[in-house]
Motif scaffolding. Structure first.
Motif, PDB file in Angstrom:
ATOM      1  N   MET A 281       0.854  -1.184   0.000  1.00  0.00           N
ATOM      2  CA  MET A 281       0.000   0.000   0.000  1.00  0.00           C
ATOM      3  C   MET A 281       0.890   1.233   0.000  1.00  0.00           C
ATOM      4  SD  MET A 281      -2.634   1.205   2.998  1.00  0.00           S
ATOM      5  CE  MET A 281      -4.252   1.260   2.271  1.00  0.00           C
ATOM      6  N   ALA A 282       0.678   2.070  -0.973  1.00  0.00           N
ATOM      7  CA  ALA A 282       1.451   3.308  -1.070  1.00  0.00           C
ATOM      8  C   ALA A 282       0.893   4.351  -0.109  1.00  0.00           C
ATOM      9  CB  ALA A 282       1.390   3.834  -2.500  1.00  0.00           C
ATOM     10  N   ALA A 283       1.764   5.196   0.359  1.00  0.00           N
ATOM     11  CA  ALA A 283       1.336   6.275   1.253  1.00  0.00           C
ATOM     12  C   ALA A 283       0.451   7.244   0.469  1.00  0.00           C
ATOM     13  CB  ALA A 283       2.541   6.987   1.836  1.00  0.00           C
ATOM     14  N   ARG A 284      -0.684   7.611   1.053  1.00  0.00           N
ATOM     15  CA  ARG A 284      -1.590   8.561   0.417  1.00  0.00           C
ATOM     16  C   ARG A 284      -1.193   9.990   0.767  1.00  0.00           C
ATOM     17  NH1 ARG A 284      -7.625   6.794   0.889  1.00  0.00           N
ATOM     18  NH2 ARG A 284      -7.763   8.049  -0.973  1.00  0.00           N
ATOM     19  N   TYR A 285      -0.632  10.166   1.939  1.00  0.00           N
ATOM     20  CA  TYR A 285      -0.066  11.434   2.376  1.00  0.00           C
ATOM     21  C   TYR A 285       1.423  11.175   2.524  1.00  0.00           C
ATOM     22  CZ  TYR A 285      -4.346  13.719   4.315  1.00  0.00           C
ATOM     23  OH  TYR A 285      -5.550  14.329   4.523  1.00  0.00           O
ATOM     24  N   SER A 286       2.197  12.202   2.545  1.00  0.00           N
ATOM     25  CA  SER A 286       3.580  12.016   2.948  1.00  0.00           C
ATOM     26  C   SER A 286       3.612  12.119   4.473  1.00  0.00           C
ATOM     27  CB  SER A 286       4.474  13.095   2.330  1.00  0.00           C
ATOM     28  OG  SER A 286       4.165  14.370   2.866  1.00  0.00           O
ATOM     29  N   LEU A 287       4.676  11.650   5.071  1.00  0.00           N
ATOM     30  CA  LEU A 287       4.838  11.807   6.509  1.00  0.00           C
ATOM     31  C   LEU A 287       4.828  13.298   6.851  1.00  0.00           C
ATOM     32  CD1 LEU A 287       5.254  10.513   9.267  1.00  0.00           C
ATOM     33  CD2 LEU A 287       7.717  10.506   8.809  1.00  0.00           C
ATOM     34  N   ALA A 288       5.386  14.103   5.965  1.00  0.00           N
ATOM     35  CA  ALA A 288       5.405  15.554   6.164  1.00  0.00           C
ATOM     36  C   ALA A 288       3.984  16.111   6.254  1.00  0.00           C
ATOM     37  CB  ALA A 288       6.166  16.226   5.027  1.00  0.00           C
ATOM     38  N   GLN A 289       3.116  15.697   5.337  1.00  0.00           N
ATOM     39  CA  GLN A 289       1.722  16.153   5.352  1.00  0.00           C
ATOM     40  C   GLN A 289       1.016  15.689   6.617  1.00  0.00           C
ATOM     41  OE1 GLN A 289       0.865  14.442   1.380  1.00  0.00           O
ATOM     42  NE2 GLN A 289      -0.373  16.283   1.110  1.00  0.00           N
ATOM     43  N   ALA A 290       1.255  14.439   6.996  1.00  0.00           N
ATOM     44  CA  ALA A 290       0.611  13.892   8.189  1.00  0.00           C
ATOM     45  C   ALA A 290       1.050  14.659   9.431  1.00  0.00           C
ATOM     46  CB  ALA A 290       0.930  12.401   8.323  1.00  0.00           C
ATOM     47  N   LEU A 291       2.329  14.945   9.530  1.00  0.00           N
ATOM     48  CA  LEU A 291       2.861  15.697  10.666  1.00  0.00           C
ATOM     49  C   LEU A 291       2.207  17.078  10.754  1.00  0.00           C
ATOM     50  CD1 LEU A 291       4.927  15.915  12.978  1.00  0.00           C
ATOM     51  CD2 LEU A 291       6.596  16.673  11.289  1.00  0.00           C
ATOM     52  N   LYS A 292       2.142  17.765   9.633  1.00  0.00           N
ATOM     53  CA  LYS A 292       1.549  19.096   9.612  1.00  0.00           C
ATOM     54  C   LYS A 292       0.050  19.041   9.929  1.00  0.00           C
ATOM     55  CE  LYS A 292       1.498  23.268   6.782  1.00  0.00           C
ATOM     56  NZ  LYS A 292       1.999  23.858   5.538  1.00  0.00           N
ATOM     57  N   THR A 293      -0.636  18.033   9.414  1.00  0.00           N
ATOM     58  CA  THR A 293      -2.069  17.871   9.672  1.00  0.00           C
ATOM     59  C   THR A 293      -2.345  17.684  11.160  1.00  0.00           C
ATOM     60  OG1 THR A 293      -2.494  16.946   7.474  1.00  0.00           O
ATOM     61  CG2 THR A 293      -4.082  16.413   9.191  1.00  0.00           C
ATOM     62  N   VAL A 294      -1.589  16.787  11.796  1.00  0.00           N
ATOM     63  CA  VAL A 294      -1.797  16.524  13.221  1.00  0.00           C
ATOM     64  C   VAL A 294      -1.405  17.740  14.054  1.00  0.00           C
ATOM     65  CG1 VAL A 294      -1.137  15.084  15.192  1.00  0.00           C
ATOM     66  CG2 VAL A 294      -1.572  14.017  12.965  1.00  0.00           C
TER      67      VAL A 294
ATOM     68  N   THR B 266      -0.310   5.969  10.331  1.00  0.00           N
ATOM     69  CA  THR B 266      -1.579   5.546   9.736  1.00  0.00           C
ATOM     70  C   THR B 266      -2.143   6.662   8.870  1.00  0.00           C
ATOM     71  OG1 THR B 266      -2.038   4.054  11.578  1.00  0.00           O
ATOM     72  CG2 THR B 266      -3.916   4.702  10.221  1.00  0.00           C
ATOM     73  N   LEU B 267      -2.064   7.884   9.351  1.00  0.00           N
ATOM     74  CA  LEU B 267      -2.519   9.029   8.562  1.00  0.00           C
ATOM     75  C   LEU B 267      -1.702   9.154   7.280  1.00  0.00           C
ATOM     76  CD1 LEU B 267      -4.387  11.474   8.291  1.00  0.00           C
ATOM     77  CD2 LEU B 267      -2.747  12.777   9.641  1.00  0.00           C
ATOM     78  N   ALA B 268      -0.409   8.949   7.376  1.00  0.00           N
ATOM     79  CA  ALA B 268       0.446   9.032   6.189  1.00  0.00           C
ATOM     80  C   ALA B 268       0.063   7.982   5.152  1.00  0.00           C
ATOM     81  CB  ALA B 268       1.918   8.877   6.578  1.00  0.00           C
ATOM     82  N   TYR B 269      -0.274   6.775   5.594  1.00  0.00           N
ATOM     83  CA  TYR B 269      -0.590   5.697   4.662  1.00  0.00           C
ATOM     84  C   TYR B 269      -2.053   5.645   4.251  1.00  0.00           C
ATOM     85  CZ  TYR B 269       4.019   3.712   4.526  1.00  0.00           C
ATOM     86  OH  TYR B 269       5.353   3.540   4.288  1.00  0.00           O
TER      87      TYR B 269
ATOM     88  N   GLN C 117     -12.050   4.431   6.494  1.00  0.00           N
ATOM     89  CA  GLN C 117     -12.233   3.077   5.944  1.00  0.00           C
ATOM     90  C   GLN C 117     -10.879   2.494   5.541  1.00  0.00           C
ATOM     91  OE1 GLN C 117     -14.680   2.836   2.429  1.00  0.00           O
ATOM     92  NE2 GLN C 117     -15.219   0.715   2.844  1.00  0.00           N
ATOM     93  N   ASP C 118     -10.048   3.280   4.886  1.00  0.00           N
ATOM     94  CA  ASP C 118      -8.714   2.818   4.520  1.00  0.00           C
ATOM     95  C   ASP C 118      -7.855   2.590   5.771  1.00  0.00           C
ATOM     96  OD1 ASP C 118      -9.368   2.851   1.850  1.00  0.00           O
ATOM     97  OD2 ASP C 118      -8.328   4.733   1.416  1.00  0.00           O
ATOM     98  N   ALA C 119      -8.039   3.422   6.782  1.00  0.00           N
ATOM     99  CA  ALA C 119      -7.303   3.243   8.038  1.00  0.00           C
ATOM    100  C   ALA C 119      -7.701   1.919   8.687  1.00  0.00           C
ATOM    101  CB  ALA C 119      -7.569   4.407   8.988  1.00  0.00           C
ATOM    102  N   ASP C 120      -8.981   1.589   8.682  1.00  0.00           N
ATOM    103  CA  ASP C 120      -9.435   0.310   9.241  1.00  0.00           C
ATOM    104  C   ASP C 120      -8.798  -0.866   8.508  1.00  0.00           C
ATOM    105  OD1 ASP C 120     -11.041   1.563  11.121  1.00  0.00           O
ATOM    106  OD2 ASP C 120     -12.885   1.341   9.939  1.00  0.00           O
ATOM    107  N   LYS C 121      -8.750  -0.798   7.188  1.00  0.00           N
ATOM    108  CA  LYS C 121      -8.134  -1.870   6.392  1.00  0.00           C
ATOM    109  C   LYS C 121      -6.639  -1.980   6.706  1.00  0.00           C
ATOM    110  CE  LYS C 121     -11.218  -1.410   2.418  1.00  0.00           C
ATOM    111  NZ  LYS C 121     -11.296  -0.987   1.001  1.00  0.00           N
ATOM    112  N   LEU C 122      -5.992  -0.846   6.780  1.00  0.00           N
ATOM    113  CA  LEU C 122      -4.558  -0.832   7.067  1.00  0.00           C
ATOM    114  C   LEU C 122      -4.266  -1.418   8.439  1.00  0.00           C
ATOM    115  CD1 LEU C 122      -1.629  -0.033   6.447  1.00  0.00           C
ATOM    116  CD2 LEU C 122      -2.185   2.260   7.295  1.00  0.00           C
ATOM    117  N   LEU C 123      -5.023  -1.009   9.445  1.00  0.00           N
ATOM    118  CA  LEU C 123      -4.790  -1.511  10.797  1.00  0.00           C
ATOM    119  C   LEU C 123      -5.101  -2.998  10.906  1.00  0.00           C
ATOM    120  CD1 LEU C 123      -6.099   1.577  12.763  1.00  0.00           C
ATOM    121  CD2 LEU C 123      -3.723   0.855  12.477  1.00  0.00           C
ATOM    122  N   ALA C 124      -6.086  -3.484  10.152  1.00  0.00           N
ATOM    123  CA  ALA C 124      -6.377  -4.921  10.123  1.00  0.00           C
ATOM    124  C   ALA C 124      -5.208  -5.677   9.487  1.00  0.00           C
ATOM    125  CB  ALA C 124      -7.673  -5.190   9.360  1.00  0.00           C
ATOM    126  N   GLN C 125      -4.633  -5.107   8.432  1.00  0.00           N
ATOM    127  CA  GLN C 125      -3.473  -5.718   7.790  1.00  0.00           C
ATOM    128  C   GLN C 125      -2.293  -5.771   8.753  1.00  0.00           C
ATOM    129  OE1 GLN C 125      -2.144  -3.648   4.267  1.00  0.00           O
ATOM    130  NE2 GLN C 125      -0.294  -4.891   4.086  1.00  0.00           N
TER     131      GLN C 125
END
Length: 97
Positions: free
Chosen positions: A1-14, A65-68, A74-82
């Motif tokens: 699974m490719a990251a949908r956000y970059s870690l940079a975007q996730a950091l700034k978002t949080v 999780t936000l980065a990916y 819904q995608d977070a739920d799938k990722l965490l299940a994986q």
């Protein structure tokens, strides 16, 4: 699974969601370093990531999780299940004779 956000975007978002300025991280980082992280010019070590997440009061896995998964729960739920399946498999393999 490719990251949908970059870690940079996730950091700034949080950081922004928590209402924190870059200066709020002064105990663990400089404002300049935070800026370079958020502009994706540098990547933090895992220890630095943990320190930054401590300031934001989120678990590092929340940030990853936000980065990916991006902003899709819904995608977070799938990722965490994986992740759970893979973790269980690794631990099972480790404990196998």
């Amino acid at each position: 699974m490719a990251a949908r956000y970059s870690l940079a975007q996730a950091l700034k978002t949080v950081r922004k969601a928590r209402g924190l300025s870059q200066e709020a991280f002064s105990d663990v980082s400089s404002r300049t370093y935070m800026s370079t992280l958020e502009r994706d010019l540098k990547s933090p070590t895992i220890n630095k990531l943990a320190e930054l997440c401590e300031v934001m009061e989120v678990h590092p896995l929340t940030l990853l999780t936000l980065a990916y998964a991006g902003d899709s729960t819904q995608d977070a739920d799938k990722l965490l299940a994986q992740v759970r399946r893979q973790l269980e498999a690794v631990l099972k393999e480790r404990d196998a004779p």
